[in-house]
Write a protein that holds these residues in place. Structure first.
Motif, PDB file in Angstrom:
ATOM      1  N   LYS A  43       0.828  -1.215   0.000  1.00 35.78           N
ATOM      2  CA  LYS A  43       0.000   0.000   0.000  1.00 35.78           C
ATOM      3  C   LYS A  43       0.855   1.254   0.000  1.00 35.78           C
ATOM      4  O   LYS A  43       0.658   2.174  -0.806  1.00 35.78           O
ATOM      5  CB  LYS A  43      -0.895   0.032   1.261  1.00 35.78           C
ATOM      6  N   THR A  44       1.805   1.295   0.952  1.00 34.63           N
ATOM      7  CA  THR A  44       2.623   2.500   1.078  1.00 34.63           C
ATOM      8  C   THR A  44       3.476   2.719  -0.174  1.00 34.63           C
ATOM      9  O   THR A  44       3.655   3.851  -0.621  1.00 34.63           O
ATOM     10  CB  THR A  44       3.491   2.429   2.338  1.00 34.63           C
ATOM     11  N   SER A  45       3.949   1.632  -0.772  1.00 28.56           N
ATOM     12  CA  SER A  45       4.723   1.768  -2.012  1.00 28.56           C
ATOM     13  C   SER A  45       3.875   2.424  -3.094  1.00 28.56           C
ATOM     14  O   SER A  45       4.337   3.320  -3.807  1.00 28.56           O
ATOM     15  CB  SER A  45       5.178   0.399  -2.507  1.00 28.56           C
ATOM     16  N   LEU A  46       2.626   1.980  -3.203  1.00 22.18           N
ATOM     17  CA  LEU A  46       1.740   2.542  -4.209  1.00 22.18           C
ATOM     18  C   LEU A  46       1.478   4.027  -3.927  1.00 22.18           C
ATOM     19  O   LEU A  46       1.521   4.869  -4.821  1.00 22.18           O
ATOM     20  CB  LEU A  46       0.426   1.760  -4.232  1.00 22.18           C
ATOM     21  N   ILE A  47       1.236   4.315  -2.646  1.00 19.38           N
ATOM     22  CA  ILE A  47       0.949   5.709  -2.273  1.00 19.38           C
ATOM     23  C   ILE A  47       2.147   6.608  -2.562  1.00 19.38           C
ATOM     24  O   ILE A  47       2.004   7.730  -3.041  1.00 19.38           O
ATOM     25  CB  ILE A  47       0.555   5.765  -0.783  1.00 19.38           C
ATOM     26  N   ARG A  48       3.343   6.083  -2.304  1.00 20.33           N
ATOM     27  CA  ARG A  48       4.533   6.893  -2.578  1.00 20.33           C
ATOM     28  C   ARG A  48       4.694   7.135  -4.069  1.00 20.33           C
ATOM     29  O   ARG A  48       5.192   8.182  -4.487  1.00 20.33           O
ATOM     30  CB  ARG A  48       5.771   6.214  -2.004  1.00 20.33           C
ATOM     31  N   ILE A  49       4.268   6.197  -4.870  1.00 19.42           N
ATOM     32  CA  ILE A  49       4.337   6.417  -6.314  1.00 19.42           C
ATOM     33  C   ILE A  49       3.338   7.494  -6.726  1.00 19.42           C
ATOM     34  O   ILE A  49       3.669   8.395  -7.499  1.00 19.42           O
ATOM     35  CB  ILE A  49       4.058   5.096  -7.073  1.00 19.42           C
ATOM     36  N   ILE A  50       2.128   7.437  -6.152  1.00 21.20           N
ATOM     37  CA  ILE A  50       1.134   8.464  -6.486  1.00 21.20           C
ATOM     38  C   ILE A  50       1.622   9.843  -6.051  1.00 21.20           C
ATOM     39  O   ILE A  50       1.400  10.844  -6.718  1.00 21.20           O
ATOM     40  CB  ILE A  50      -0.222   8.127  -5.815  1.00 21.20           C
ATOM     41  N   ASN A  51       2.365   9.890  -4.944  1.00 23.97           N
ATOM     42  CA  ASN A  51       2.897  11.163  -4.456  1.00 23.97           C
ATOM     43  C   ASN A  51       4.202  11.572  -5.150  1.00 23.97           C
ATOM     44  O   ASN A  51       4.808  12.574  -4.791  1.00 23.97           O
ATOM     45  CB  ASN A  51       3.164  11.081  -2.961  1.00 23.97           C
ATOM     46  N   GLN A  52       4.642  10.764  -6.079  1.00 21.04           N
ATOM     47  CA  GLN A  52       5.892  11.020  -6.812  1.00 21.04           C
ATOM     48  C   GLN A  52       7.106  11.079  -5.901  1.00 21.04           C
ATOM     49  O   GLN A  52       8.078  11.781  -6.170  1.00 21.04           O
ATOM     50  CB  GLN A  52       5.786  12.300  -7.650  1.00 21.04           C
TER      51      GLN A  52
END
Lengths: 311, 447
Positions: A43-52
C-alpha cells in the motif's frame, strides 16, 4: 472522465524485493476509496508512487487523465503513516512553511489557517512549539496542513492510528465533509471497521498483488453466501432444530432477543430463494428473526487474503 | 518547483540560527577563545618570569666569567668552595642546580669532567644553554692554541646565511615558504573546521527530520534532492554567519585585550628594564624591522585576490562534497549513535590533509607528496590552499596542477552529490534499520 486517478499495470521492485506486481486501480472522482491490505502488502509503495516520492519501474499513473507530473503535487494532500512535525518549530510558522511548499502564497495560507484553526478550535496555538502540544493537538495540526491547500486528491495512510477516539471521530467527519465538497479520498488501512463506515469503493492488495477491486456494495453482493440468521419460537426446540438440520446446512447463531427461541444460521443452496425458506419456517412456528448475513469487510478481507496465501 | 528552494534554505537557516545552543556557542566561543589566549599568554609569561638560578663551582682557569646571566638563567659563583659544601648550599638555597667544573691540565681534561648536579632531570633548554657556553669556550681555547688572532676569531664568530635567488635573479627570502604555507594552512584549517562543525549540523538536521517523522510530509511536496540542497545551503549560511560573528567579535575582543596588556607592559617597563637592555632591545627591533621589510613586501606580493578566489572555490566545492556525505550518513541512520561506523572514513581524509599539509607541504610545497595530496579531491581543498600562497606558475603551483585539481574536484563533487542524493532519497524513508555498507550499496541501484 469519471476517474480522478488511474493506476495501470504498475510494478515496483526494491532490489530483489517486489513491492508491487502489475497493480491497476480506478479511483472514481468524489469517492472515498479504501486501499486495504495487510502490513507489507505494498500500500505505502503505491501511495509513494502516487505522491511522486518514488517512481514505478513499469506502468503508468494518470491523474485527471494526464500522466503524473510535478504540477500534480500541489493537487494532492498526503497524510503519511509515518508522520510528524518539526518539534522545535512554532505551530503557525510550521503550518505556513508546509503550506507554502505546496505552492500557496503566504497571505492565502494565513487566511486558510485561520479558518481551520477556528473550525478545529486551535486558534491560540499559533505561537506554541509542537513539543509543547499534546499528541492529540499535534495530530489536529497535522491534519490541517494536509488539507490546507484544498487538494483534489487526499491520501490518508492509516489516518486513525495514534488518534484518540474523539479526534478520530472529528477527523472522520472532516473527511466526509471534504468528500462532500468534491475531494477524492484514498484511505489506506488495515482496520476494517472504519472502512465499512467511510468507503464507497475498495481495493484489496496482498503480497504486492491486487486481489479485489470495486464498489463496496458490489463486492459484498459478490461475497454473499445465501445465509440467513433466523429465530423461531417453538415449544420443542431440539426436535425442530433436528428437523431443519435435515433439510439445510445449519449452525448455531447468537443474537439478542426477548424470547428463548431456536437461533440458527441457515445456509441455503443456490437454487433456493429466501422466500422459500421463510415459508417453510412460518409453518414450523413463530418467526422472530430473519436476516440475511452480509459479509463484513473484515470477513471478505480475511477470506481473500487466506485464499491467496493458500494458492 | 525551484522556487521552493529559497523557502527550504530560509527555514533551515532560521531553525539553526534560532537554536538556543547555537546562540550560546556563537556568543561564548569568542570569549572562550580570547580568554584562552589571554590565559596562555599569562601562563607563558609567568613561566618565563621564573628565573632559574644555577650555582657554578669553577676550580680551573678556563671558565672564569664565561657564564653570563640571561633572561631565564642566572648564575651564582661558588668559587673556592669545596664540592660537598657547594652541593649542600645549592640544595639549601633551592637553586636549580650546581655546575661543577674541576681543574685540569688542559681544556679537554676540564670539560671531560664537568658535572651538573640537580634535583630533577634538567630542562633541555637549560642544558643546551650551558653546553653552548662550554663548547664555545673549547673552540676559543683551541683556536687560540693554534695562534689564531682575536680579530680573526671575532670574524669567525659571525654567522653565515646563503642568499637565495630564483633563476630569473629575483631575491628570495628564507622562511618565506613556511610563512606562506602557514597562511595557506590557516585557510585549509578553516575549511576543515567548517566541514567538521557544520557538516555534523547538516547530519543532525537530517536525523532530526527522520526521527520527528516529518520527512515524508516534506518530500511529498519537494524533491528529496531539493531538500538536501536547501538543508546544506541553509546550514552553511548559518555557519558563515556564526564565523563572521566570531571573527568580528574575536577581533574586537582581541584588540581590547591587546590594549589592556600593552598598557600593563608599559607600566612595568621603566622599572624593570635597565637602560642598556632597553637600548639593546631598541637596536634589535631596528634590526628586526629591517629584516622584516622584505618579508612584508613579499607577503604583499601574494595576489590576495587570487588566493581569496581559490579559497572560495575550494571552500564551496570541498564543503559541498563533505556535507552531502554527511547528509547521506544522516539519512542512512536512525540516530546519532549509529553514525560512528560511517564517520571514520569521512574524518580520515580531512585529518590526513591537515597532517600531510603541516608536515610535508611546509618543508616542500612542491614535492611529490604535496602534489599528490593537492590533486586528490578529498584532500585538495586543504592541501592545495597551503601551496597556493606560493603563487601560480613559475616558482609556485604549476598551472596544470591547479587546473587538474579543480577539474578533479568538480568531477568528484558531481559524483559524490549524485551518490549522496541517491542514498539520501532512499535512506530518509527507511525507519528502524541500521544499514551496513552493503545495504547502502544496494540502495544506489534502486530506481
Amino acid at each position: 472522465m469519471s476517474n480522478l486517478l488511474e493506476v495501470n499495470d504498475v510494478s515496483k521492485k526494491y532490489g530483489s524485493y517486489t513491492a508491487l506486481d502489475n497493480v491497476s486501480l480506478q479511483i472514481p472522482k468524489g469517492s472515498i476509496f479504501g486501499l486495504l491490505g495487510p502490513n507489507g502488502a505494498g500500500k505505502t509503495s503505491l501511495i509513494r508512487i502516487i505522491n511522486q516520492i518514488t517512481y514505478p519501474d513499469r506502468g503508468t499513473v494518470l491523474f485527471d487523465g494526464k500522466p503524473l507530473n510535478p504540477e500534480h503535487i500541489a493537487r494532492i494532500g498526503y497524510l503519511p503513516e509515518e508522520r510528524g512535525l518539526y518539534k522545535s518549530m512554532k505551530v503557525g510558522e510550521q503550518a505556513l512553511y508546509l503550506a507554502r511548499l505546496k505552492g500557496l502564497s503566504s497571505g492565502e495560507a494565513r487566511e486558510r489557517l485561520r479558518y481551520w484553526f477556528d473550525r478545529l478550535e486551535i486558534g491560540d496555538w499559533w505561537n506554541k512549539k509542537i513539543q509543547e502540544l499534546s499528541k492529540g493537538m499535534a495530530q489536529k495540526i497535522q491534519f490541517v496542513v494536509t488539507v490546507l491547500h484544498r487538494p483534489s486528491l487526499l491520501i490518508f495512510d492509516e489516518p486513525f492510528s495514534g488518534f484518540d477516539p474523539i479526534n478520530a471521530n472529528l477527523i472522520k467527519d472532516e473527511i466526509l465533509h471534504l468528500r462532500d465538497q468534491g475531494a477524492t479520498v484514498i484511505f489506506s488501512t488495515h482496520r476494517m471497521e472504519s472502512v465499512e463506515e467511510l468507503c464507497d469503493d475498495i481495493a484489496l492488495i496482498n503480497k504486492s498483488k491486487k486481489l479485489l477491486e470495486g464498489r463496496l456494495v458490489d463486492i459484498k453482493k459478490q461475497y454473499r453466501s445465501n445465509t440467513f440468521e433466523v429465530g423461531l419460537d417453538v415449544p420443542d426446540r431440539t426436535a425442530i432444530r433436528a428437523e431443519i438440520a435435515q433439510k439445510f446446512r445449519v449452525a448455531d447463531a447468537s443474537f439478542k432477543s426477548l424470547s428463548d427461541e431456536v437461533k440458527l444460521r441457515i445456509h441455503l443452496p443456490d437454487d433456493h430463494a429466501p422466500n422459500d425458506l421463510l415459508a417453510y419456517l412460518v409453518n414450523l412456528g413463530v418467526v422472530t428473526h430473519f436476516v440475511e448475513v452480509i459479509p463484513s469487510v473484515n470477513d471478505i478481507f480475511i477470506r481473500t487474503v487466506k485464499d491467496s496465501d493458500d494458492e | 518547483m525551484m522556487n521552493k528552494l529559497p523557502l527550504i534554505i530560509k527555514r533551515e537557516y532560521l531553525a539553526k540560527v534560532r537554536n538556543r545552543s547555537f546562540i550560546v556557542m556563537t556568543i561564548l566561543s569568542p570569549l572562550l577563545f580570547v580568554g584562552m589566549a589571554a590565559l596562555v599568554f599569562f601562563l607563558t609569561k609567568a613561566n618565563n618570569d621564573d628565573v632559574k638560578v644555577i650555582a657554578v663551582l669553577n676550580e680551573g682557569q678556563f671558565f672564569e666569567d664565561s657564564f653570563r646571566n640571561t633572561a631565564a638563567l642566572s648564575y651564582v659563583s661558588f668559587e673556592g668552595m669545596p664540592l660537598e659544601i657547594a652541593k649542600d648550599s645549592a640544595r639549601h638555597e633551592a637553586y636549580y642546580g650546581l655546575l661543577y667544573i674541576p681543574d685540569g691540565a688542559d681544556i679537554e681534561q676540564v670539560t671531560g669532567n664537568v658535572e651538573f648536579f640537580c634535583r630533577e632531570s634538567p630542562g633541555i633548554g637549560i642544558l643546551s644553554a650551558m653546553e653552548g657556553v662550554i663548547s664555545n669556550k673549547i673552540r676559543e681555547v683551541k683556536l687560540r692554541d693554534f695562534g689564531v688572532p682575536d680579530q680573526v676569531m671575532r670574524e669567525l664568530g659571525s654567522g653565515y646565511r646563503i642568499n637565495v635567488e630564483n633563476f630569473s635573479g629575483e631575491k628570495k627570502l628564507r622562511g618565506i615558504n613556511e610563512i606562506k604555507a602557514i597562511i595557506g594552512g590557516a585557510f585549509g584549517y578553516l575549511i576543515m573546521m567548517f566541514i567538521i562543525i557544520y557538516g555534523a549540523f547538516v547530519m543532525r538536521s537530517v536525523i532530526e527530520e527522520k526521527t520527528s517523522r516529518i520527512i515524508e510530509v516534506i518530500i511529498s511536496s519537494v524533491k528529496p534532492f531539493q531538500l538536501m540542497l536547501g538543508k546544506i545551503i541553509g546550514t552553511s549560511l548559518a555557519g558563515i554567519t556564526q564565523f563572521l560573528i566570531w571573527t568580528v567579535s574575536a577581533g574586537v575582543l582581541g584588540m581590547i585585550l591587546a590594549g589592556v596588556l600593552g598598557i600593563s607592559t608599559d607600566e612595568l617597563g621603566p622599572h624593570t628594564v635597565s637602560p642598556e637592555a632597553a637600548e639593546a632591545v631598541n637596536g634589535m627591533s631596528d634590526g628586526i624591522r629591517e629584516n622584516l621589510q622584505p618579508y612584508i613586501a613579499e607577503l604583499l606580493k601574494i595576489s590576495w585576490g587570487w588566493l581569496l578566489f581559490s579559497f572560495i572555490v575550494y571552500f564551496v566545492l570541498g564543503y559541498l562534497i563533505y556535507s552531502s556525505i554527511y547528509a547521506a550518513i544522516g539519512a542512512a541512520v536512525d540516530n546519532e549513535t549509529d553514525t560512528q561506523q560511517f564517520m571514520f572514513p569521512v574524518i580520515t581524509p580531512l585529518m590526513l590533509a591537515i597532517y600531510v599539509g603541516f608536515f610535508s607541504v611546509f618543508n616542500n610545497p612542491h614535492g611529490p607528496i604535496a602534489v599528490a595530496f593537492s590533486l586528490f579531491p578529498l584532500t585538495s581543498p586543504i592541501v592545495m590552499l597551503m601551496r597556493l600562497p606560493g603563487g601560480i606558475g613559475e616558482g609556485g603551483v604549476p598551472v596544470w596542477q591547479f587546473i587538474t585539481s579543480v577539474v578533479l574536484l568538480v568531477a568528484t563533487f558531481l559524483f559524490i552529490v549524485w551518490i549522496a542524493a541517491r542514498i539520501y532519497r532512499v535512506g530518509i524513508l527507511m525507519y528502524g534499520k541500521k544499514p551496513g555498507y552493503k545495504e547502502i550499496y544496494r540502495w544506489l541501484r534502486y530506481s
